[in-house]
Design an enzyme around this catalytic site. Sequence first.
Site, PDB file in Angstrom:
ATOM      1  N   GLY A 270       4.442 -10.476   3.890  1.00  0.00           N
ATOM      2  CA  GLY A 270       5.261 -10.435   5.099  1.00  0.00           C
ATOM      3  C   GLY A 270       4.603 -11.171   6.253  1.00  0.00           C
ATOM      4  O   GLY A 270       3.387 -11.142   6.416  1.00  0.00           O
ATOM      5  N   GLU A 271       5.446 -11.787   7.075  1.00  0.00           N
ATOM      6  CA  GLU A 271       4.940 -12.402   8.311  1.00  0.00           C
ATOM      7  C   GLU A 271       4.460 -11.338   9.298  1.00  0.00           C
ATOM      8  O   GLU A 271       3.800 -11.650  10.270  1.00  0.00           O
ATOM      9  CB  GLU A 271       6.054 -13.231   8.970  1.00  0.00           C
TER      10      GLU A 271
ATOM     11  N   GLN B 294     -10.423  -2.426   2.260  1.00  0.00           N
ATOM     12  CA  GLN B 294      -9.997  -2.999   3.535  1.00  0.00           C
ATOM     13  C   GLN B 294     -10.029  -1.994   4.685  1.00  0.00           C
ATOM     14  O   GLN B 294      -9.570  -2.296   5.785  1.00  0.00           O
ATOM     15  CB  GLN B 294      -8.629  -3.678   3.413  1.00  0.00           C
TER      16      GLN B 294
ATOM     17  N   HIS C  90       9.086  -3.471   3.429  1.00  0.00           N
ATOM     18  CA  HIS C  90       8.570  -3.673   2.071  1.00  0.00           C
ATOM     19  C   HIS C  90       9.716  -4.015   1.107  1.00  0.00           C
ATOM     20  O   HIS C  90       9.605  -4.909   0.278  1.00  0.00           O
ATOM     21  CB  HIS C  90       7.894  -2.405   1.545  1.00  0.00           C
TER      22      HIS C  90
ATOM     23  N   ARG D  68       2.390   2.815   9.408  1.00  0.00           N
ATOM     24  CA  ARG D  68       1.640   3.621  10.377  1.00  0.00           C
ATOM     25  C   ARG D  68       2.501   4.070  11.565  1.00  0.00           C
ATOM     26  O   ARG D  68       2.022   4.841  12.394  1.00  0.00           O
ATOM     27  CB  ARG D  68       0.416   2.850  10.871  1.00  0.00           C
TER      28      ARG D  68
ATOM     29  N   MET E 282       0.847  -1.205   0.000  1.00  0.00           N
ATOM     30  CA  MET E 282       0.000   0.000   0.000  1.00  0.00           C
ATOM     31  C   MET E 282       0.880   1.252   0.000  1.00  0.00           C
ATOM     32  O   MET E 282       0.417   2.342   0.376  1.00  0.00           O
ATOM     33  CB  MET E 282      -0.934   0.000   1.207  1.00  0.00           C
TER      34      MET E 282
HETATM   35  P1  AMP Z   1       1.276  -2.968   3.521  1.00  0.00           P
HETATM   36  O1  AMP Z   1       1.845  -1.924   2.634  1.00  0.00           O
HETATM   37  O2  AMP Z   1       1.230  -2.589   4.956  1.00  0.00           O
HETATM   38  O3  AMP Z   1      -0.031  -3.530   3.002  1.00  0.00           O
HETATM   39  O4  AMP Z   1       2.292  -4.180   3.469  1.00  0.00           O
HETATM   40  C1  AMP Z   1       2.670  -4.756   2.243  1.00  0.00           C
HETATM   41  C2  AMP Z   1       3.440  -6.013   2.513  1.00  0.00           C
HETATM   42  O5  AMP Z   1       4.604  -5.708   3.265  1.00  0.00           O
HETATM   43  C3  AMP Z   1       2.658  -7.050   3.337  1.00  0.00           C
HETATM   44  O6  AMP Z   1       2.921  -8.345   2.818  1.00  0.00           O
HETATM   45  C4  AMP Z   1       3.235  -6.875   4.712  1.00  0.00           C
HETATM   46  O7  AMP Z   1       3.134  -8.031   5.523  1.00  0.00           O
HETATM   47  C5  AMP Z   1       4.677  -6.552   4.387  1.00  0.00           C
HETATM   48  N1  AMP Z   1       5.325  -5.854   5.509  1.00  0.00           N
HETATM   49  C6  AMP Z   1       4.852  -4.768   6.163  1.00  0.00           C
HETATM   50  N2  AMP Z   1       5.689  -4.439   7.176  1.00  0.00           N
HETATM   51  C7  AMP Z   1       6.697  -5.342   7.147  1.00  0.00           C
HETATM   52  C8  AMP Z   1       7.875  -5.543   7.952  1.00  0.00           C
HETATM   53  N3  AMP Z   1       8.160  -4.751   8.981  1.00  0.00           N
HETATM   54  N4  AMP Z   1       8.695  -6.571   7.630  1.00  0.00           N
HETATM   55  C9  AMP Z   1       8.397  -7.375   6.573  1.00  0.00           C
HETATM   56  N5  AMP Z   1       7.310  -7.248   5.788  1.00  0.00           N
HETATM   57  C10 AMP Z   1       6.470  -6.246   6.077  1.00  0.00           C
END
Ligand code: AMP
Length: 282
Positions: free
Chosen positions: A149-150, A63, A39, A189, A32
């Site tokens: 990501g986990e 979402q 990321h 965030r 996002m």
């Molecule tokens: P988001 O932009 O928050 O939707 O996250 C996009 C992807 O990045 C998702 O697969 C998340 O799980 C992953 N992600 C977010 N924060 C982290 C982090 N600190 N370490 C690894 N992967 C992450």
Amino acid sequence: MALPIYRTIADMRAQVATWKADGLRVGLVPTMGALHAGHLSLVNEIAPHCDRIITSIFVNPAQFSAHEDLGTYPRDEAADLAALQATKADCVFAPVVSEMYPDGFTTAITLDGPALGLETDNRPHFFGGVALIVNKLLSQSQTDVAIFGEKDYQQLLVIRRMVRDLDLPVEILSAPIIREADGLAMSSRNVYLTDAHRPIAAKLNGILKALAESKAESQDDREAAEAQAYDLLLQAGFTSVDYATIRDAETLAVPTAATTSRRALIVARLGEVRLLDNMAAR
Ligand code: AMP
């Protein structure tokens, strides 16, 4: 060379079609935006598994619920593109909302299994929106592999289950959580955290670690460890705790004697900011 950025599904598909015609394996990193090192690590992690990498940037309205932060979610496309330029990403897919959800869009996905409980207790709309956008991105791009990501552990399980249940022809990879030096899991965030809240946020990871390492084989021991984590979070200054729990790592059900791997998961709030973290538990 500047990273190509595609705004329409057709343009992105045309690029993927050229790669596939050359026999190349294509990977997708859905995000996002407001990209941080977590990321970017996904791009590095997927690289050995494919020949070309698409990173998508799309703040998915489906979402977010009405009272959530869709309008103020951090957005900085120029910084995101600069950061991706230094990675192995080959292109960016950054559509506008009307490209993804044109007028008249009505389809929804209903989920069960790992989508029940935890995040869903607090954000009932959330995984339906995530499943929808991931499904759309996978079908639009026809990628061979995608990575999550986990950090969003329940989301990872929900996506794995959806891909299995709907026979989507894609391999799903996962990547470990990238943290700040003090242990705080990186999150877009985190920029919302005030100076006063930031040191409190750093304590979440230690409390999670203690929960993950606790002797929690019996139900009584597990519930005591969860209650202790809950108390420690409030004592540390967290505003409230959504959950602090040990679950079956495969299903997210409450562990039973048959459970072979466990996961500790915490979500706690500092003011308006929800902080998520999780790790393998003993
Ligand atoms: P988001 O932009 O928050 O939707 O996250 C996009 C992807 O990045 C998702 O697969 C998340 O799980 C992953 N992600 C977010 N924060 C982290 C982090 N600190 N370490 C690894 N992967 C992450």
